[in-house]
Design a protein around this motif. Sequence first.
Motif, mmCIF file in Angstrom:
data_model
loop_
_atom_site.group_PDB
_atom_site.id
_atom_site.type_symbol
_atom_site.label_atom_id
_atom_site.label_comp_id
_atom_site.label_asym_id
_atom_site.label_seq_id
_atom_site.Cartn_x
_atom_site.Cartn_y
_atom_site.Cartn_z
ATOM 1 N N ARG A 149 -7.094 -5.715 3.552
ATOM 2 C CA ARG A 149 -6.630 -6.917 4.255
ATOM 3 C C ARG A 149 -7.396 -8.146 3.781
ATOM 4 O O ARG A 149 -6.818 -9.209 3.597
ATOM 5 N N GLU A 150 -8.704 -7.966 3.590
ATOM 6 C CA GLU A 150 -9.521 -9.121 3.208
ATOM 7 C C GLU A 150 -9.251 -9.556 1.778
ATOM 8 O O GLU A 150 -9.162 -10.734 1.478
ATOM 9 N N LEU A 151 -9.158 -8.579 0.883
ATOM 10 C CA LEU A 151 -9.059 -8.914 -0.538
ATOM 11 C C LEU A 151 -7.616 -8.939 -1.023
ATOM 12 O O LEU A 151 -7.331 -9.471 -2.084
ATOM 13 N N GLY A 152 -6.713 -8.310 -0.263
ATOM 14 C CA GLY A 152 -5.288 -8.409 -0.562
ATOM 15 C C GLY A 152 -4.833 -7.716 -1.813
ATOM 16 O O GLY A 152 -3.863 -8.135 -2.443
ATOM 17 N N PHE A 153 -5.520 -6.609 -2.201
ATOM 18 C CA PHE A 153 -5.056 -5.901 -3.397
ATOM 19 C C PHE A 153 -3.937 -4.931 -3.050
ATOM 20 O O PHE A 153 -3.736 -4.589 -1.883
ATOM 21 N N SER A 154 -3.180 -4.498 -4.071
ATOM 22 C CA SER A 154 -2.164 -3.460 -3.876
ATOM 23 C C SER A 154 -2.847 -2.110 -4.038
ATOM 24 O O SER A 154 -3.852 -1.993 -4.731
ATOM 25 N N VAL A 155 -2.278 -1.100 -3.391
ATOM 26 C CA VAL A 155 -2.868 0.233 -3.480
ATOM 27 C C VAL A 155 -1.794 1.246 -3.827
ATOM 28 O O VAL A 155 -0.689 1.192 -3.285
ATOM 29 N N VAL A 156 -2.091 2.131 -4.768
ATOM 30 C CA VAL A 156 -1.286 3.336 -4.957
ATOM 31 C C VAL A 156 -2.224 4.491 -4.689
ATOM 32 O O VAL A 156 -3.308 4.561 -5.268
ATOM 33 N N MET A 157 -1.803 5.360 -3.772
ATOM 34 C CA MET A 157 -2.734 6.373 -3.300
ATOM 35 C C MET A 157 -2.056 7.733 -3.311
ATOM 36 O O MET A 157 -0.909 7.880 -2.891
ATOM 37 N N VAL A 158 -2.768 8.730 -3.842
ATOM 38 C CA VAL A 158 -2.285 10.104 -3.787
ATOM 39 C C VAL A 158 -3.073 10.792 -2.698
ATOM 40 O O VAL A 158 -4.297 10.711 -2.686
ATOM 41 N N THR A 159 -2.410 11.427 -1.763
ATOM 42 C CA THR A 159 -3.161 12.135 -0.724
ATOM 43 C C THR A 159 -2.347 13.268 -0.130
ATOM 44 O O THR A 159 -1.121 13.278 -0.181
ATOM 45 N N HIS A 160 -3.071 14.229 0.433
ATOM 46 C CA HIS A 160 -2.445 15.320 1.172
ATOM 47 C C HIS A 160 -2.612 15.108 2.656
ATOM 48 O O HIS A 160 -1.980 15.754 3.458
ATOM 49 N N LYS A 188 3.987 1.809 2.736
ATOM 50 C CA LYS A 188 5.180 2.462 2.196
ATOM 51 C C LYS A 188 4.801 3.854 1.753
ATOM 52 O O LYS A 188 3.636 4.122 1.450
ATOM 53 N N MET A 189 5.794 4.736 1.668
ATOM 54 C CA MET A 189 5.540 6.072 1.168
ATOM 55 C C MET A 189 6.537 6.404 0.084
ATOM 56 O O MET A 189 7.692 6.012 0.153
ATOM 57 N N ALA A 190 6.062 7.140 -0.900
ATOM 58 C CA ALA A 190 6.956 7.660 -1.928
ATOM 59 C C ALA A 190 6.783 9.168 -1.929
ATOM 60 O O ALA A 190 5.661 9.662 -1.951
ATOM 61 N N VAL A 191 7.877 9.890 -1.850
ATOM 62 C CA VAL A 191 7.796 11.347 -1.803
ATOM 63 C C VAL A 191 8.243 11.909 -3.134
ATOM 64 O O VAL A 191 9.360 11.642 -3.592
ATOM 65 N N LEU A 192 7.347 12.669 -3.758
ATOM 66 C CA LEU A 192 7.643 13.269 -5.056
ATOM 67 C C LEU A 192 7.980 14.735 -4.821
ATOM 68 O O LEU A 192 7.136 15.506 -4.384
ATOM 69 N N ALA A 193 9.248 15.097 -5.057
ATOM 70 C CA ALA A 193 9.643 16.505 -4.923
ATOM 71 C C ALA A 193 10.779 16.736 -5.900
ATOM 72 O O ALA A 193 11.479 15.794 -6.292
ATOM 73 N N ASP A 194 11.006 17.971 -6.277
ATOM 74 C CA ASP A 194 12.032 18.304 -7.277
ATOM 75 C C ASP A 194 11.914 17.407 -8.505
ATOM 76 O O ASP A 194 12.902 16.906 -9.024
ATOM 77 N N GLN A 195 10.702 17.129 -8.942
ATOM 78 C CA GLN A 195 10.403 16.380 -10.161
ATOM 79 C C GLN A 195 10.787 14.902 -10.143
ATOM 80 O O GLN A 195 10.675 14.223 -11.140
ATOM 81 N N VAL A 245 0.873 -1.168 0.000
ATOM 82 C CA VAL A 245 0.000 0.000 0.000
ATOM 83 C C VAL A 245 0.911 1.219 0.000
ATOM 84 O O VAL A 245 1.559 1.519 1.000
ATOM 85 N N VAL A 246 1.018 1.860 -1.156
ATOM 86 C CA VAL A 246 1.978 2.944 -1.307
ATOM 87 C C VAL A 246 1.257 4.283 -1.313
ATOM 88 O O VAL A 246 0.326 4.487 -2.084
ATOM 89 N N GLY A 247 1.684 5.167 -0.404
ATOM 90 C CA GLY A 247 1.153 6.527 -0.390
ATOM 91 C C GLY A 247 2.096 7.431 -1.153
ATOM 92 O O GLY A 247 3.289 7.470 -0.885
ATOM 93 N N LEU A 248 1.543 8.139 -2.149
ATOM 94 C CA LEU A 248 2.357 9.033 -2.960
ATOM 95 C C LEU A 248 2.140 10.440 -2.426
ATOM 96 O O LEU A 248 1.027 10.944 -2.425
ATOM 97 N N VAL A 249 3.215 11.050 -1.941
ATOM 98 C CA VAL A 249 3.101 12.360 -1.307
ATOM 99 C C VAL A 249 3.882 13.377 -2.122
ATOM 100 O O VAL A 249 4.863 13.039 -2.765
#
Lengths: 257, 373
Positions: free
Chosen positions: A191-202, A213-220, A34-38
Amino acid sequence: MSRPPAVELSGIWTRYREVVVHRDVNLVVEAGDVVGLVGGSGSGKTTLLREILGLLKPSAGTVKLFGEVLDRLDILERRAVRQRMGMLFQHGALFSALSVYDNIAFPLRELKGLDEDWIRQLVHLKLEMVELELHHGRLMPSELSGGMVKRVALARALALEPELLLLDEPTAGLDPDRSETFVRLIRQLQRELGFSVVMVTHDLDTLAGLSSKMAVLADQHIVAYGTPAEVMAVDHPFIQNFFCCERGLAALTKANS
Amino acid sequence: MTSTGGHPLPSLRLDGRNVVLAGEWTLAAMLPRLAFLRTLLAQAADSERVWDFSGVTRIDSAAATLFWRTWMRSWPAEMEISAGLRHIIERAAALPDTPPPPPPRTKTPVELVGVFILRVLHNLYGLVTLFGQLILDVLHILRHPRDLPALEFSANLFKAGAMALPVSALVGFLIGITISYLSAIQLRMFGADIFIINILGISIIRELGPVLVAVLVAGRSGSAMTAQIGVMRVTEEIDALATMGISQTQRIVLPKVAALACAMPLLVVWTSAAALLGGMVAAYLRLGLSPAFFLESLPRAVPLANLWIGLGKGLCFGFMIALIACHFGLHVRPNTESLSAHTTASVVSAITMVILVDAIFAILTRQVGLPQL
């Protein structure tokens, strides 16, 4: 047999005329992550999400979904890959001319192999999953509250039980209470269905409540990628600003406890 | 075992009393051979069996529902299944068995006619209300000239009037050529070549010009107005205007209606001129009637009253088209289907009303502007 990563971005460049949005972005989302894109406003998070979906084509680089490059597939294979992912749009993107029931039934009917009886049970199951009542199925999208639109959109995104769920600002426009319930709902379904997630949030609470997990997008480009603890240890002005004041710590400690 | 994308395919084997299932039972994996799997399941369901799920790696809710239906909504007497998989089927089982909703009743022809008449009456009522509101708005503006929506008026005049000039000229010119050409063949048989001027003059200035422009404008500007106001309703822009204390009829409807009522007579003159030009060209080529003679005879053949009738029709049609377009636009509900239905209804009603009113004009002005026998 190990599964191929759900999403694999390599060397993504995005340019609008002179403006470079992404400069050599690389990101691998393993199955089940489950990846949060920040990133700050205008850092190209949603653009990256649209490139994963195949709605936008990056200027350079390849997007692999479940180990396949969409561009190299024919129409049927591409549709098969698309059916393995679901997208929750920021404003729901429900079909305004169809009722809630028909919105959720739409992807199932498109498969053209399911009888109406089976579809009805699946739609009811999905409505129940997102904690809506069966009689809500008769409502039209314009009659729904903001929180219900999100739930119906989630039910539609999950109609085919995808292996990858993409979320664009899943809790934007919800009050803190609703937003917490919605995050709990997504986490429970994940948890029940076990899918992967990519999520954009503030929203830090959403981020802390959901992402492994988190991925930080900065300086392109991606300046940090890893578990929340790893990311917060990275010394980068944006990360320091985003997490390391009191609100960030409060949200993360609350989630960890 | 064959596989797609690394997933073992779902399979089912009958082994004596045992039903041995294996692979990944998900919608995506089942889909390519759904009919086959369902036949197998139907065969397996007919007697007391032991269901063996030990080879199954994954079940999704579609498969769970399928099993539950195969078992006629009750658990089989004997089965071997892990707790995780059982939980998924339990959730499908917990769902109450709801009967399919009754199909919507089809309406009888009498009901359909009744519904149609009621809808027409409802729309007429709405049009009268909107008309009344416009009169109130005009009275308000007369008392408060600062509220005059001059900018909107000129913008609409440009969009609905000036921008329509090329297309209406082209259509008018071509229609003029066609009528002139066809009439010329008939007239030549009787040696009545000269009457082509009367035919073209009266028919175009009095009748064809206004109706032609009305149909064009209803399709071009009427639909645009309905769609614009409709989307403004969907995106709550109209509510935003109301919040700022700005009257929607005064700021949106009135400029459109006034602009189209002004632009239409001008467009009628322009289109009629283009049609006469086309007719003149065809008459010259076909009958050898010189343009100078054509222009000289035209005022004698067509009494001036016809021009006034044409202009009056233009004004009236323009007013009606804009009023109908705004009425339907203001009643769009916030979904795409309603937007499309209302835009269609707007254009169809506008054209129907134009032809209806044109017939009324023809009856009322039957004594005016025509050579009496």
